[in-house]
Every structure is written in C-alpha cells, then in structure tokens.
Motif scaffolding. Structure first.
Motif, PDB file in Angstrom:
ATOM      1  N   ARG A   1       0.824  -1.206   0.000  1.00  0.00           N
ATOM      2  CA  ARG A   1       0.000   0.000   0.000  1.00  0.00           C
ATOM      3  C   ARG A   1       0.864   1.265   0.000  1.00  0.00           C
ATOM      4  O   ARG A   1       0.569   2.215  -0.714  1.00  0.00           O
TER       5      ARG A   1
ATOM      6  N   ASP B   1      -2.577   4.294  -4.364  1.00  0.00           N
ATOM      7  CA  ASP B   1      -3.914   3.951  -4.852  1.00  0.00           C
ATOM      8  C   ASP B   1      -3.910   3.505  -6.307  1.00  0.00           C
ATOM      9  O   ASP B   1      -4.967   3.370  -6.913  1.00  0.00           O
TER      10      ASP B   1
ATOM     11  N   LEU C   1      -4.294  -8.160  -1.470  1.00  0.00           N
ATOM     12  CA  LEU C   1      -4.088  -7.599  -0.131  1.00  0.00           C
ATOM     13  C   LEU C   1      -4.331  -8.650   0.953  1.00  0.00           C
ATOM     14  O   LEU C   1      -3.668  -8.642   1.989  1.00  0.00           O
TER      15      LEU C   1
END
Length: 153
Positions: free
Chosen positions: A89, A94, A129
């Motif tokens: 991350r 993003d 993730l």
C-alpha cells in the motif's frame, strides 16, 4: 507508452525492507541505519531513487529516516509487526493493478467493459491484499533465507 512498463515499486520497496529487517537483527534494541547509498547497492540503482522510494514508507510509519552524513534508514517497527500489505500500500499507493481501455460502446459485448474491469480489479486487489496481509516482513525474511539454503549452488 509508460502505462505498459512494469511497476517495480513494490518489489523494490520489499527488497529494501527485507534488507532493513536483516540489519535490524544485528542489534534489535538499537538497529543500525542503512544509507541510501547502501540501499542503492542492494537494489542496483542510484541513491536518489532510493530516497524517493523511502518517502512513502516513512510517511506510512514503516521506516524511520534521519538526514545527514551519519543518517540513514531503519525499520520504524519490528519486522514481525509489518505486513507485506502495508509495504504494498505504501509503495504503490492507490494505483490500480491494471488499467482498462475506455469503453467504446461499439457492441453489447464491449460496451460495459470499463465498469466490469473496475469491479474485477477491485476483487483482484482485495485478494492480493489478503495474501499480503497474512505475511509479515519477518516471515518473508525467514522464507527468503530458507530459499537460499535450498538453492542449488
């Protein structure tokens, strides 16, 4: 044309973090710092690029960085408290895993692919993730070392 270039920010950040985790084991109470020149050697790149790579890791609370001739970077938390999802991350931000060509509404089969692709991307990223969130930096360092022990010489 840059959209087709492979993004190596995560793999570079992970390699740097693995190195910092290994150096932290030398003195867990007061881990040594690694200079951007040392990390650049590890990553086979230049110190300026390493400093840019470290910025989001510092902002994410994964790395501490001190400036100056005796400064450098070190883990901000123990390796067993840092997940690969956090590193991902911080290093990627993003940015989606992939981009979709814009809808062209030329036929029923391709008219809504942008929305479909967006949903597929979200599902895939959640899966990524999930996998990365289940692995810590310490686990990964142990796995990398084990691979080195079993690799043919």
């Amino acid at each position: 044309m840059n959209e087709h270039v492979l993004d190596i920010r995560f793999s570079s950040a992970l390699k740097a973090m693995l190195y910092l985790a290994a150096t932290a084991e030398q003195d867990p109470a007061d881990p040594p710092t690694s200079s951007s020149a040392q990390l650049a050697d590890i990553l086979a790149t230049n110190p300026s690029l390493v400093r840019k790579l470290l910025v989001p890791l510092v902002h994410g609370g994964l790395v501490e960085s001190t400036k100056g001739r005796t400064g450098g970077a070190r883990l901000a938390r123990p390796a067993h408290e840092i997940t690969l999802a956090e590193i991902y991350r911080c290093s990627v931000g993003d940015k989606p895993l992939w981009a979709c060509r814009p809808d062209t509404a030329s036929c029923e089969a391709t008219a809504n692919t942008e929305e479909f692709f967006s949903r597929l991307n979200a599902d895939t990223e959640q899966a990524v993730l999930g996998v990365l969130g289940g692995r810590t930096l310490a686990d990964s360092l142990a796995e990398v070392r084990a691979l080195g022990e079993t690799a043919p010489r």
